[in-house]
Design an enzyme around this catalytic site. Structure first.
Site, PDB file in Angstrom:
ATOM      1  N   LYS A 169       5.092  -0.453 -14.411  1.00  0.00           N
ATOM      2  CA  LYS A 169       6.369  -1.144 -14.207  1.00  0.00           C
ATOM      3  C   LYS A 169       6.508  -2.306 -15.190  1.00  0.00           C
ATOM      4  CE  LYS A 169       7.238  -3.998 -10.689  1.00  0.00           C
ATOM      5  NZ  LYS A 169       7.889  -3.617  -9.447  1.00  0.00           N
ATOM      6  N   ASP A 228       2.437  -1.080 -10.277  1.00  0.00           N
ATOM      7  CA  ASP A 228       3.718  -1.595  -9.805  1.00  0.00           C
ATOM      8  C   ASP A 228       3.600  -3.118  -9.712  1.00  0.00           C
ATOM      9  OD1 ASP A 228       6.330  -1.412  -8.806  1.00  0.00           O
ATOM     10  OD2 ASP A 228       5.654  -1.242  -6.730  1.00  0.00           O
ATOM     11  N   ASP A 272      -5.356  -5.628  -5.474  1.00  0.00           N
ATOM     12  CA  ASP A 272      -4.277  -6.625  -5.410  1.00  0.00           C
ATOM     13  C   ASP A 272      -4.857  -8.021  -5.243  1.00  0.00           C
ATOM     14  OD1 ASP A 272      -0.987  -6.087  -4.799  1.00  0.00           O
ATOM     15  OD2 ASP A 272      -1.741  -8.132  -4.494  1.00  0.00           O
ATOM     16  N   GLY A 299       0.759  -1.249   0.000  1.00  0.00           N
ATOM     17  CA  GLY A 299       0.000   0.000   0.000  1.00  0.00           C
ATOM     18  C   GLY A 299       0.790   1.300   0.000  1.00  0.00           C
ATOM     19  N   ALA A 300       2.094   1.215  -0.253  1.00  0.00           N
ATOM     20  CA  ALA A 300       2.913   2.436  -0.197  1.00  0.00           C
ATOM     21  C   ALA A 300       2.557   3.429  -1.316  1.00  0.00           C
ATOM     22  CB  ALA A 300       4.390   2.083  -0.265  1.00  0.00           C
ATOM     23  N   TRP A 301       2.355   2.911  -2.534  1.00  0.00           N
ATOM     24  CA  TRP A 301       2.002   3.818  -3.636  1.00  0.00           C
ATOM     25  C   TRP A 301       0.655   4.488  -3.341  1.00  0.00           C
ATOM     26  CZ3 TRP A 301       3.459   2.761  -9.405  1.00  0.00           C
ATOM     27  CH2 TRP A 301       4.851   2.559  -9.501  1.00  0.00           C
TER      28      TRP A 301
HETATM   29  N1  SAM Z   1       3.355  -0.617  -5.172  1.00  0.00           N
HETATM   30  C1  SAM Z   1       3.191  -1.483  -4.005  1.00  0.00           C
HETATM   31  C2  SAM Z   1       3.488  -0.669  -2.785  1.00  0.00           C
HETATM   32  O1  SAM Z   1       4.069   0.424  -2.936  1.00  0.00           O
HETATM   33  O2  SAM Z   1       3.132  -1.065  -1.669  1.00  0.00           O
HETATM   34  C3  SAM Z   1       4.056  -2.725  -4.123  1.00  0.00           C
HETATM   35  C4  SAM Z   1       3.564  -3.673  -5.200  1.00  0.00           C
HETATM   36  S1  SAM Z   1       4.356  -5.257  -5.267  1.00  0.00           S
HETATM   37  C5  SAM Z   1       5.917  -4.867  -5.972  1.00  0.00           C
HETATM   38  C6  SAM Z   1       3.524  -6.067  -6.598  1.00  0.00           C
HETATM   39  C7  SAM Z   1       2.107  -6.541  -6.290  1.00  0.00           C
HETATM   40  O3  SAM Z   1       1.444  -6.908  -7.509  1.00  0.00           O
HETATM   41  C8  SAM Z   1       2.026  -7.770  -5.418  1.00  0.00           C
HETATM   42  O4  SAM Z   1       1.425  -7.453  -4.176  1.00  0.00           O
HETATM   43  C9  SAM Z   1       1.170  -8.765  -6.212  1.00  0.00           C
HETATM   44  O5  SAM Z   1       0.264  -9.500  -5.410  1.00  0.00           O
HETATM   45  C10 SAM Z   1       0.431  -7.832  -7.159  1.00  0.00           C
HETATM   46  N2  SAM Z   1      -0.129  -8.495  -8.345  1.00  0.00           N
HETATM   47  C11 SAM Z   1       0.475  -9.373  -9.173  1.00  0.00           C
HETATM   48  N3  SAM Z   1      -0.369  -9.780 -10.138  1.00  0.00           N
HETATM   49  C12 SAM Z   1      -1.549  -9.136  -9.943  1.00  0.00           C
HETATM   50  C13 SAM Z   1      -2.810  -9.146 -10.605  1.00  0.00           C
HETATM   51  N4  SAM Z   1      -3.014  -9.895 -11.687  1.00  0.00           N
HETATM   52  N5  SAM Z   1      -3.805  -8.366 -10.115  1.00  0.00           N
HETATM   53  C14 SAM Z   1      -3.591  -7.614  -9.009  1.00  0.00           C
HETATM   54  N6  SAM Z   1      -2.418  -7.550  -8.339  1.00  0.00           N
HETATM   55  C15 SAM Z   1      -1.408  -8.304  -8.798  1.00  0.00           C
END
Ligand code: SAM
Length: 193
Positions: free
Chosen positions: A144, A104, A62, A34-36
């Site tokens: 990303k 992301d 997510d 949840g940072a973004w």
């Molecule tokens: N931007 C986030 C933050 O700042 O807290 C960090 C994101 S983390 C690098 C990537 C996230 O993408 C993961 O939590 C993963 O579960 C999610 N993800 C991957 N495939 C997904 C999908 N098809 N639908 C939704 N979320 C997905």
């Protein structure tokens, strides 16, 4: 305090390109932890903390559970590539429109670079379908990706619907990682209903 270090990448991108403005509606794809979303809540004023500015909306999605955050709506356990998720987003967004889509997202890394790259590009392509449903004309997308053979395909598809598409590598992103971001601005497609 940010929930994740990835915050610094978005801060860097948004400080430079100023995509998040008070009153904007933002979709955060792959939002956990949840940072973004924390940054978006602050910058679009979705809690209404600053009474002098319009109040925006932040919706985060997510596959995982996202702990509640003041000013954000979260769709935990939702897949962004699923049209059911798109329909829920349309309901949550005022006017059924977003100004910014940010992603992301990342698949669980298999360790096979090519495979992970392809998987992330395929997921990112679905953001173009989402944009067709919710992104307002002039809107922007931050996405990303991991560099590789299919990156130019994604870039071409983005360039077909956005006037300005560029690649960004924030300093906060590790140099040795193949992680990059597409920044696509000035969405020019009319909304397809
Ligand atoms: N931007 C986030 C933050 O700042 O807290 C960090 C994101 S983390 C690098 C990537 C996230 O993408 C993961 O939590 C993963 O579960 C999610 N993800 C991957 N495939 C997904 C999908 N098809 N639908 C939704 N979320 C997905």
């Amino acid at each position: 305090n940010y929930r994740c270090r990835s915050a610094f990448k978005l801060l860097e991108i948004d400080d430079k390109y100023k995509l998040l403005k008070p009153g904007f509606n933002v979709i955060d794809c792959g939002a956990a932890p949840g940072a973004w979303s924390q940054i978006a809540v602050h910058r679009v004023n979705s809690t209404g903390a600053n009474g002098e500015f319009p109040r925006g909306t932040v919706v985060g999605i997510d596959l995982l559970r996202i702990a509640p955050l003041d000013g954000a709506h979260f769709l935990s356990n939702h897949d962004i590539t699923d049209p059911v998720t798109h329909a829920k987003l349309l309901e949550l967004l005022p006017g059924a429109q977003a100004h910014v889509i940010m992603s992301d997202m990342a698949p669980n890394a298999s360790g096979f670079k090519e495979m992970d790259h392809e998987k992330l590009i395929t997921m990112s392509l679905s953001l173009i379908d989402l944009a067709a449903k919710v992104l307002q004309t002039g809107g922007s997308l931050i996405c990303k990706y991991w560099d590789g053979a299919l990156a130019h395909q994604l870039q071409q598809k983005l360039s077909a619907v956005f006037r300005d598409v560029r690649t960004v590598k924030p300093k906060a992103s590790r140099k040795e990682s193949s992680e990059l971001f597409f920044l696509a601005r000035s969405y020019r497609e009319n909304k397809i209903v």
